[in-house]
Design a protein around this motif. Structure first.
Motif, PDB file in Angstrom:
ATOM      1  N   LEU A  69       0.810  -1.214   0.000  1.00 33.53           N
ATOM      2  CA  LEU A  69       0.000   0.000   0.000  1.00 33.53           C
ATOM      3  C   LEU A  69       0.842   1.263   0.000  1.00 33.53           C
ATOM      4  O   LEU A  69       0.465   2.272  -0.608  1.00 33.53           O
ATOM      5  CB  LEU A  69      -0.962  -0.010   1.186  1.00 33.53           C
ATOM      6  CG  LEU A  69      -2.138  -0.967   1.057  1.00 33.53           C
ATOM      7  CD1 LEU A  69      -2.873  -1.091   2.378  1.00 33.53           C
ATOM      8  CD2 LEU A  69      -3.079  -0.512  -0.036  1.00 33.53           C
ATOM      9  N   LEU A  70       1.992   1.229   0.646  1.00 34.62           N
ATOM     10  CA  LEU A  70       2.912   2.372   0.596  1.00 34.62           C
ATOM     11  C   LEU A  70       3.403   2.604  -0.828  1.00 34.62           C
ATOM     12  O   LEU A  70       3.453   3.741  -1.305  1.00 34.62           O
ATOM     13  CB  LEU A  70       4.108   2.160   1.522  1.00 34.62           C
ATOM     14  CG  LEU A  70       3.932   2.551   2.966  1.00 34.62           C
ATOM     15  CD1 LEU A  70       5.148   2.114   3.770  1.00 34.62           C
ATOM     16  CD2 LEU A  70       3.737   4.037   3.093  1.00 34.62           C
ATOM     17  N   LEU A  71       3.765   1.534  -1.512  1.00 33.07           N
ATOM     18  CA  LEU A  71       4.221   1.667  -2.894  1.00 33.07           C
ATOM     19  C   LEU A  71       3.092   2.152  -3.806  1.00 33.07           C
ATOM     20  O   LEU A  71       3.310   2.997  -4.687  1.00 33.07           O
ATOM     21  CB  LEU A  71       4.786   0.337  -3.390  1.00 33.07           C
ATOM     22  CG  LEU A  71       6.086  -0.112  -2.734  1.00 33.07           C
ATOM     23  CD1 LEU A  71       6.475  -1.501  -3.205  1.00 33.07           C
ATOM     24  CD2 LEU A  71       7.202   0.881  -3.025  1.00 33.07           C
ATOM     25  N   LEU A  72       1.893   1.625  -3.609  1.00 33.49           N
ATOM     26  CA  LEU A  72       0.753   2.088  -4.402  1.00 33.49           C
ATOM     27  C   LEU A  72       0.446   3.558  -4.122  1.00 33.49           C
ATOM     28  O   LEU A  72       0.145   4.324  -5.042  1.00 33.49           O
ATOM     29  CB  LEU A  72      -0.482   1.237  -4.105  1.00 33.49           C
ATOM     30  CG  LEU A  72      -0.552  -0.117  -4.784  1.00 33.49           C
ATOM     31  CD1 LEU A  72      -1.745  -0.902  -4.257  1.00 33.49           C
ATOM     32  CD2 LEU A  72      -0.651   0.044  -6.282  1.00 33.49           C
ATOM     33  N   GLY A  73       0.501   3.949  -2.862  1.00 32.24           N
ATOM     34  CA  GLY A  73       0.273   5.353  -2.510  1.00 32.24           C
ATOM     35  C   GLY A  73       1.307   6.260  -3.142  1.00 32.24           C
ATOM     36  O   GLY A  73       0.977   7.347  -3.637  1.00 32.24           O
ATOM     37  N   ALA A  74       2.558   5.831  -3.162  1.00 31.22           N
ATOM     38  CA  ALA A  74       3.602   6.624  -3.812  1.00 31.22           C
ATOM     39  C   ALA A  74       3.383   6.693  -5.323  1.00 31.22           C
ATOM     40  O   ALA A  74       3.596   7.732  -5.942  1.00 31.22           O
ATOM     41  CB  ALA A  74       4.967   6.022  -3.501  1.00 31.22           C
ATOM     42  N   TYR A  75       2.935   5.603  -5.915  1.00 27.91           N
ATOM     43  CA  TYR A  75       2.683   5.586  -7.347  1.00 27.91           C
ATOM     44  C   TYR A  75       1.543   6.531  -7.733  1.00 27.91           C
ATOM     45  O   TYR A  75       1.622   7.250  -8.729  1.00 27.91           O
ATOM     46  CB  TYR A  75       2.354   4.158  -7.814  1.00 27.91           C
ATOM     47  CG  TYR A  75       1.950   4.083  -9.264  1.00 27.91           C
ATOM     48  CD1 TYR A  75       2.907   4.170 -10.259  1.00 27.91           C
ATOM     49  CD2 TYR A  75       0.617   3.932  -9.628  1.00 27.91           C
ATOM     50  CE1 TYR A  75       2.545   4.107 -11.605  1.00 27.91           C
ATOM     51  CE2 TYR A  75       0.241   3.862 -10.957  1.00 27.91           C
ATOM     52  CZ  TYR A  75       1.208   3.948 -11.935  1.00 27.91           C
ATOM     53  OH  TYR A  75       0.854   3.898 -13.254  1.00 27.91           O
ATOM     54  N   PHE A  76       0.486   6.547  -6.935  1.00 26.88           N
ATOM     55  CA  PHE A  76      -0.682   7.348  -7.268  1.00 26.88           C
ATOM     56  C   PHE A  76      -0.520   8.827  -6.944  1.00 26.88           C
ATOM     57  O   PHE A  76      -1.440   9.606  -7.190  1.00 26.88           O
ATOM     58  CB  PHE A  76      -1.931   6.796  -6.587  1.00 26.88           C
ATOM     59  CG  PHE A  76      -2.404   5.502  -7.174  1.00 26.88           C
ATOM     60  CD1 PHE A  76      -2.678   5.399  -8.523  1.00 26.88           C
ATOM     61  CD2 PHE A  76      -2.566   4.380  -6.379  1.00 26.88           C
ATOM     62  CE1 PHE A  76      -3.111   4.211  -9.077  1.00 26.88           C
ATOM     63  CE2 PHE A  76      -2.998   3.188  -6.917  1.00 26.88           C
ATOM     64  CZ  PHE A  76      -3.268   3.106  -8.274  1.00 26.88           C
ATOM     65  N   THR A  77       0.624   9.249  -6.405  1.00 26.06           N
ATOM     66  CA  THR A  77       0.834  10.679  -6.168  1.00 26.06           C
ATOM     67  C   THR A  77       0.888  11.454  -7.476  1.00 26.06           C
ATOM     68  O   THR A  77       0.670  12.664  -7.481  1.00 26.06           O
ATOM     69  CB  THR A  77       2.122  10.946  -5.377  1.00 26.06           C
ATOM     70  OG1 THR A  77       3.225  10.358  -6.049  1.00 26.06           O
ATOM     71  CG2 THR A  77       2.013  10.421  -3.966  1.00 26.06           C
ATOM     72  N   LYS A  78       1.157  10.782  -8.578  1.00 26.45           N
ATOM     73  CA  LYS A  78       1.208  11.491  -9.859  1.00 26.45           C
ATOM     74  C   LYS A  78      -0.167  11.989 -10.288  1.00 26.45           C
ATOM     75  O   LYS A  78      -0.269  12.871 -11.130  1.00 26.45           O
ATOM     76  CB  LYS A  78       1.827  10.617 -10.940  1.00 26.45           C
ATOM     77  CG  LYS A  78       0.986   9.442 -11.374  1.00 26.45           C
ATOM     78  CD  LYS A  78       1.707   8.659 -12.446  1.00 26.45           C
ATOM     79  CE  LYS A  78       0.879   7.507 -12.952  1.00 26.45           C
ATOM     80  NZ  LYS A  78       1.592   6.770 -13.989  1.00 26.45           N
ATOM     81  N   TYR A  79      -1.217  11.463  -9.720  1.00 24.93           N
ATOM     82  CA  TYR A  79      -2.579  11.894 -10.060  1.00 24.93           C
ATOM     83  C   TYR A  79      -3.082  13.016  -9.141  1.00 24.93           C
ATOM     84  O   TYR A  79      -4.166  13.532  -9.365  1.00 24.93           O
ATOM     85  CB  TYR A  79      -3.556  10.734  -9.994  1.00 24.93           C
ATOM     86  CG  TYR A  79      -3.274   9.661 -11.001  1.00 24.93           C
ATOM     87  CD1 TYR A  79      -3.378   9.909 -12.361  1.00 24.93           C
ATOM     88  CD2 TYR A  79      -2.890   8.384 -10.597  1.00 24.93           C
ATOM     89  CE1 TYR A  79      -3.115   8.932 -13.289  1.00 24.93           C
ATOM     90  CE2 TYR A  79      -2.629   7.389 -11.523  1.00 24.93           C
ATOM     91  CZ  TYR A  79      -2.744   7.676 -12.865  1.00 24.93           C
ATOM     92  OH  TYR A  79      -2.472   6.704 -13.778  1.00 24.93           O
ATOM     93  N   MET A  80      -2.321  13.363  -8.128  1.00 27.86           N
ATOM     94  CA  MET A  80      -2.761  14.409  -7.196  1.00 27.86           C
ATOM     95  C   MET A  80      -2.707  15.771  -7.874  1.00 27.86           C
ATOM     96  O   MET A  80      -1.903  16.019  -8.765  1.00 27.86           O
ATOM     97  CB  MET A  80      -1.886  14.416  -5.944  1.00 27.86           C
ATOM     98  CG  MET A  80      -2.060  13.169  -5.091  1.00 27.86           C
ATOM     99  SD  MET A  80      -1.022  13.171  -3.659  1.00 27.86           S
ATOM    100  CE  MET A  80      -1.853  14.368  -2.661  1.00 27.86           C
TER     101      MET A  80
END
Length: 85
Positions: A69-80
């Motif tokens: 989940l940490l890796l997924l959260g870091a990956y999805f920061t590009k959509y913020m």
């Protein structure tokens, strides 16, 4: 006694944080699921670790889910949304 206090504080902080996030997203006019995925991943980490603490599965499975989940959260920061400041 300490574990109950820890749980109550964590759940209260969790609820306050979720309501603040929702209010800020509404105020900024941010919609869509992709922009919220980082926050969702971090909230899931908190929930999984709380459940792992209470049900005693603080092992490889909960740690693996936390790292995933940490890796997924870091990956999805590009959509913020980018701040205009």
């Amino acid at each position: 006694m300490v574990s109950i206090l820890f749980t109550v504080l964590l759940v209260l902080a969790f609820l306050v944080s979720v309501t603040m996030l929702i209010q800020r997203r509404k105020k900024a006019g941010i919609t869509g699921l992709k922009t919220a995925l980082t926050s969702i991943c971090f909230y899931l980490i908190a929930a999984i670790n709380l459940l792992a603490y209470w049900f005693g599965f603080l092992g490889l499975v909960s740690w693996s889910m936390t790292v995933m989940l940490l890796l997924l959260g870091a990956y999805f920061t590009k959509y913020m949304a980018v701040s205009e400041r």
